[in-house]
Design an enzyme around this catalytic site. Structure first.
Site, PDB file in Angstrom:
ATOM      1  CB  THR A  27      -0.896   0.042   1.253  1.00  0.00           C
ATOM      2  OG1 THR A  27      -0.072   0.266   2.405  1.00  0.00           O
ATOM      3  CG2 THR A  27      -1.683  -1.251   1.436  1.00  0.00           C
ATOM      4  CB  ALA A  57       1.693  -0.344   6.482  1.00  0.00           C
ATOM      5  CB  VAL A  83       7.917  -0.456   8.397  1.00  0.00           C
ATOM      6  CG1 VAL A  83       7.813   1.055   8.458  1.00  0.00           C
ATOM      7  CG2 VAL A  83       7.293  -1.088   9.637  1.00  0.00           C
ATOM      8  CE  LYS A  84       5.746   0.976  -0.660  1.00  0.00           C
ATOM      9  NZ  LYS A  84       4.499   1.095  -1.410  1.00  0.00           N
ATOM     10  CG  LEU A  85      11.075   3.312   6.538  1.00  0.00           C
ATOM     11  CD1 LEU A  85      12.426   3.237   7.251  1.00  0.00           C
ATOM     12  CD2 LEU A  85      10.122   4.165   7.338  1.00  0.00           C
TER      13      LEU A  85
END
Ligand code: G3P
Length: 222
Positions: A27, A57, A83-85
């Site tokens: 996402t 996310a 975790v998307k960074l």
């Protein structure tokens, strides 16, 4: 190459998983906002429950401390959350700390092989080159995916290449040939991949030929 769905739509995730071909979800803030989910955490948890594989996310903080704070919180929402960074100096610094804590990171908005190399060195689980947006800017997005895959194989990096910003079915085939580990695709592209006019014509002809012989009135009455 595995396929993830690039969506925050529950129905799309359910259908993709039901088909047995989708093993994860990605996402981003745009996709979540498009669905108008009132509660981000609840939406991510719902998606994490629909698919066994990784669900990315994205955090909104841009500074290292803020990213780490948000990432640690998001990482606790579900066992399969990633975790998307963004790949920035702060994103890399946060990744190097978080990955050592066992938090899985997807470094996103990757537009070069150099950025991907740094993502691998920082310990990211995934790096996401944005193929379509590179093409939009007049570059060859898939050539960058191929470069990244080659560098990772040569250097024995374990970070997975997640081809993102996929716009059409041909992108999927080329991503697989280029050595991507995963392609994350919009639901529309998944549906396009299934379709082929010759499949529809073939089904119609098989049924027609069968019916001509076995479903005539006199045959039915035998
Ligand atoms: O999830 C990020 C990426 O797939 C975005 O795609 O089409 O907005 O460039 P697009």
């Amino acid at each position: 190459m595995r396929l993830f769905l690039d969506t925050a739509n529950f129905k799309e995730v359910r259908h993709g998983v039901e088909l047995g071909v989708i093993s994860g979800v990605t996402t981003n803030p745009t996709l979540v906002a498009k669905e108008g989910h009132p509660d981000f955490k609840a939406a991510v948890r719902e998606i994490c429950g629909l698919v066994d594989g990784p669900v990315s996310a994205e955090v909104l903080s841009l500074d290292r401390q803020g990213m780490m704070r948000e990432a640690r919180e998001v990482a606790g929402w579900a066992p399969n959350v990633v975790v998307k960074l963004p790949i920035t100096a702060d994103g890399l610094a946060a990744t190097s700390v978080l990955s050592r804590e066992g938090i899985k990171i997807n470094l996103t908005l990757c537009f070069s092989a150099n950025q991907a190399l740094l993502a691998a060195l920082a310990g990211a689980t995934f790096v996401s080159p944005f193929v379509g947006r590179l093409d939009d800017a007049g570059h060859d997005g898939m050539a960058i995916v191929a470069d990244i895959a080659q560098v990772f194989a040569r250097c024995h990096y374990t970070t997975q290449v997640l081809a993102a910003s996929i716009r059409h079915p041909l992108h999927c085939v080329v991503a697989a040939k280029a050595g991507a580990d995963v392609a994350t695709i919009p639901y529309k592209v998944l549906m396009q991949m299934i379709q082929h006019p010759l499949t529809d014509i073939g089904i119609a002809r098989f049924l027609e030929d069968w019916r001509k012989v076995y479903e005539r009135e006199e045959v039915k009455t035998l």
